[in-house]
Design a protein around this motif. Structure first.
Motif, short mmCIF file in Angstrom:
data_model
loop_
_atom_site.label_atom_id
_atom_site.label_comp_id
_atom_site.label_asym_id
_atom_site.label_seq_id
_atom_site.Cartn_x
_atom_site.Cartn_y
_atom_site.Cartn_z
N THR A 230 0.82 -1.20 0.00
CA THR A 230 0.00 0.00 0.00
C THR A 230 0.86 1.26 0.00
N GLY A 231 2.16 1.08 0.12
CA GLY A 231 3.07 2.22 0.11
C GLY A 231 3.25 2.86 1.47
N PHE A 232 2.67 2.27 2.51
CA PHE A 232 2.79 2.83 3.86
C PHE A 232 4.22 2.70 4.37
N VAL A 233 4.90 1.60 4.01
CA VAL A 233 6.30 1.40 4.39
C VAL A 233 7.08 0.93 3.17
N THR A 234 8.38 1.18 3.18
CA THR A 234 9.26 0.65 2.13
C THR A 234 9.60 -0.79 2.46
N PRO A 235 10.17 -1.56 1.50
CA PRO A 235 10.57 -2.93 1.81
C PRO A 235 11.54 -3.02 3.00
N THR A 236 12.46 -2.07 3.11
CA THR A 236 13.40 -2.08 4.24
C THR A 236 12.68 -1.82 5.55
N GLU A 237 11.75 -0.86 5.53
CA GLU A 237 10.97 -0.59 6.74
C GLU A 237 10.06 -1.77 7.08
N ALA A 238 9.55 -2.46 6.05
CA ALA A 238 8.73 -3.65 6.29
C ALA A 238 9.55 -4.74 6.96
N ALA A 239 10.84 -4.84 6.60
CA ALA A 239 11.71 -5.82 7.25
C ALA A 239 11.88 -5.50 8.73
N GLY A 240 12.06 -4.21 9.04
CA GLY A 240 12.14 -3.81 10.44
C GLY A 240 10.84 -4.10 11.17
N LEU A 241 9.72 -3.85 10.51
CA LEU A 241 8.41 -4.15 11.08
C LEU A 241 8.26 -5.65 11.34
N ALA A 242 8.81 -6.47 10.44
CA ALA A 242 8.74 -7.92 10.62
C ALA A 242 9.46 -8.35 11.89
N VAL A 243 10.63 -7.75 12.14
CA VAL A 243 11.39 -8.09 13.35
C VAL A 243 10.61 -7.68 14.60
N LEU A 244 10.12 -6.45 14.62
CA LEU A 244 9.40 -5.96 15.80
C LEU A 244 8.13 -6.77 16.05
N TYR A 245 7.39 -7.08 14.99
CA TYR A 245 6.13 -7.80 15.17
C TYR A 245 6.37 -9.22 15.65
N THR A 246 7.27 -9.96 14.98
CA THR A 246 7.52 -11.35 15.40
C THR A 246 8.12 -11.41 16.79
N LEU A 247 8.95 -10.42 17.14
CA LEU A 247 9.52 -10.38 18.49
C LEU A 247 8.44 -10.12 19.53
N ALA A 248 7.52 -9.20 19.22
CA ALA A 248 6.44 -8.90 20.15
C ALA A 248 5.52 -10.11 20.33
N VAL A 249 5.18 -10.78 19.22
CA VAL A 249 4.31 -11.95 19.30
C VAL A 249 4.99 -13.08 20.07
N GLY A 250 6.26 -13.34 19.73
CA GLY A 250 6.97 -14.45 20.38
C GLY A 250 7.26 -14.21 21.85
N ALA A 251 7.54 -12.96 22.22
CA ALA A 251 7.94 -12.66 23.59
C ALA A 251 6.76 -12.36 24.50
N PHE A 252 5.76 -11.64 23.99
CA PHE A 252 4.69 -11.17 24.87
C PHE A 252 3.38 -11.94 24.73
N PHE A 253 3.12 -12.49 23.53
CA PHE A 253 1.86 -13.22 23.35
C PHE A 253 2.07 -14.71 23.61
N TYR A 254 3.01 -15.33 22.89
CA TYR A 254 3.26 -16.76 23.09
C TYR A 254 4.25 -17.02 24.22
N ARG A 255 5.04 -16.01 24.57
CA ARG A 255 5.99 -16.08 25.69
C ARG A 255 6.99 -17.21 25.54
#
Length: 423
Positions: A230-255
């Motif tokens: 959608t153009g909200f983030v660049t591919p590089t920013e999407a990669a950073g978003l991928a790290v933050l999201y998976t880290l948040a899910v793995g650490a805080f949701f699934y623990r």
């Protein structure tokens, strides 16, 4: 000069010298033998690494590492099994769907094998699928992660060819879906014909619970790809978003992510990234030598002497890509082949985005083939089977991938429609 460089490179590779080192030594030796300016080459090598676009590569690698440790892969597999596990060949279909979802977050085929492989192979063998077949499916479906966005290899290929990374990633969606559907049809036919597998029957309540638990994990590709296209983030920013999201899910949701494991993940990511950038540096020196020696023009003339039809030219290139992919590291192959063949692409009127996607798709077959396929060896490691056993069981899937390549060459719209629609 080009023949000298290639001769030294292949000679060192046959002696067992790592490909990145072989390429770097071959380029260095050629520079001195032909008295070429080292300062220009060193600048090209620096520029090959000094790219904001390539920052996406270590970030997607790190996201894959977090997914392996954070319970994300387990939930993805369980949700896919809840949806399609009740039909004949269902766990095979689960294998395919889970790999597509996992690849849509990590962008790495090797991460797919490492993260989902043990789980997929164990589940399939427990449900009466032959172990070689389960391992072959796990290996071959992992190659889709190299094509489906956000593919790390697509990022590297687009940056090397000077094309839009967003458009190239979007272009990989069509081939990835085609591969997934073709694999599912073949899996169903094989399982029905041979009676493979037991049905995995879950109650509606159990299936709904598994899907609900997996929603945070399943949301990752939607958020990452949606933001990018959608153009909200660049591919590089999407990669950073991928790290933050998976880290948040793995650490805080699934623990399941332990903060003490993070340094190890970062170190492993750094080692993998360093290898890729070392190859990129060496390839930049080789590309400079190929260019001043006129190799791209000579290759273009040789191919055009056989045919100037875009489909035939792509098929000829496809043969080269498949053979090269069987014997060379795929990153090195991309970095060498893309600059050399771009003049041919321009001369024949092939859309450069179509070429980039076709290049990555064809080379990804080499990830699963002997003698150097990294996914093949990774699958042998997690399955406990020999490389020969897995490769024999994968022959029908190799043929399907070759058929997909022919379709891509003949119908550019498979690539270009998603690329133009989503960018």
């Amino acid at each position: 000069m080009s023949w000298t460089l290639l001769g030294i490179f292949f000679g060192l590779s046959l002696l067992g010298v790592p490909l990145a080192v072989s390429l770097g030594l071959a380029a260095t030796a050629t520079l001195f033998l032909y008295d070429l300016p080292v300062s220009i080459v060193s600048q090209a090598m620096f520029n090959a690494m000094n790219s904001f676009l390539l920052v996406a590569v270590p970030l997607f690698i790190l996201a894959g590492a977090v997914m392996e440790r954070g319970g994300v892969s387990d939930r993805i597999f369980a949700a896919a099994n809840a949806v399609v596990g009740r039909w004949r060949g269902g766990l095979g279909q689960v294998n395919i769907i889970a790999s597509m979802i996992f690849g849509g977050i990590s962008g790495s085929s090797v991460a797919d094998v490492s993260g989902l492989g043990p789980l997929e192979i164990k589940a399939m063998t427990d449900h009466k699928y032959p172990r070689p077949y389960a391992a072959a499916m796990t290996m071959i479906t992992a190659t889709m992660a190299s094509v489906i966005p956000p593919s790390i290899l697509m990022v590297i290929a687009a940056a090397t060819a000077g094309q839009s990374i967003g458009a190239s990633l979007a272009g990989g969606l069509g081939p990835a879906v085609l591969m997934g559907v073709a694999f599912m049809v073949l899996n169903y036919w094989i399982c029905v014909r041979n009676g493979y597998g037991m049905l995995s029957i879950l109650s509606l309540r159990q299936a709904a619970r598994l899907v609900l638990v997996a929603i945070p994990a399943l949301g990752a590709p939607v958020i990452i790809l949606g933001g990018m296209f959608t153009g909200f983030v660049t591919p590089t920013e999407a990669a950073g978003l991928a790290v933050l999201y998976t880290l948040a899910v793995g650490a805080f949701f699934y623990r399941e992510v332990k903060w003490g494991e993070l340094p190890k993940m970062l170190i492993r990511t750094g080692i993998t990234t360093g290898t890729i950038l070392f190859i990129a540096m060496s390839a930049a020196a080789a590309t400079y030598i190929f260019t001043i020696d006129g190799l791209p023009i000579r290759v273009s003339r040789a191919i055009l002497s056989l045919s100037d039809d875009p489909t035939m030219v792509l098929l000829l290139m496809g043969i080269i890509f498949v053979v090269v992919g069987m014997f060379m590291d795929i990153v090195a192959a991309i970095l060498i082949l893309a600059p050399v063949l771009m003049p041919t692409v321009a001369a024949t009127g092939i859309h450069p985005i179509h070429f980039v996607v076709f290049l990555v798709t064809a080379l990804s077959l080499g990830l699963a083939t002997p003698p150097v396929g990294v996914c093949l060896f990774a699958t042998a490691n997690v399955s406990g089977l020999s490389v020969e056993q897995i490769a024999r069981a994968a022959i029908p899937f190799y043929l399907i991938m070759l058929g997909v390549l022919v379709a891509l060459a003949a119908f550019p719209s498979i690539t270009l429609l998603p690329a133009l629609a989503l960018t």
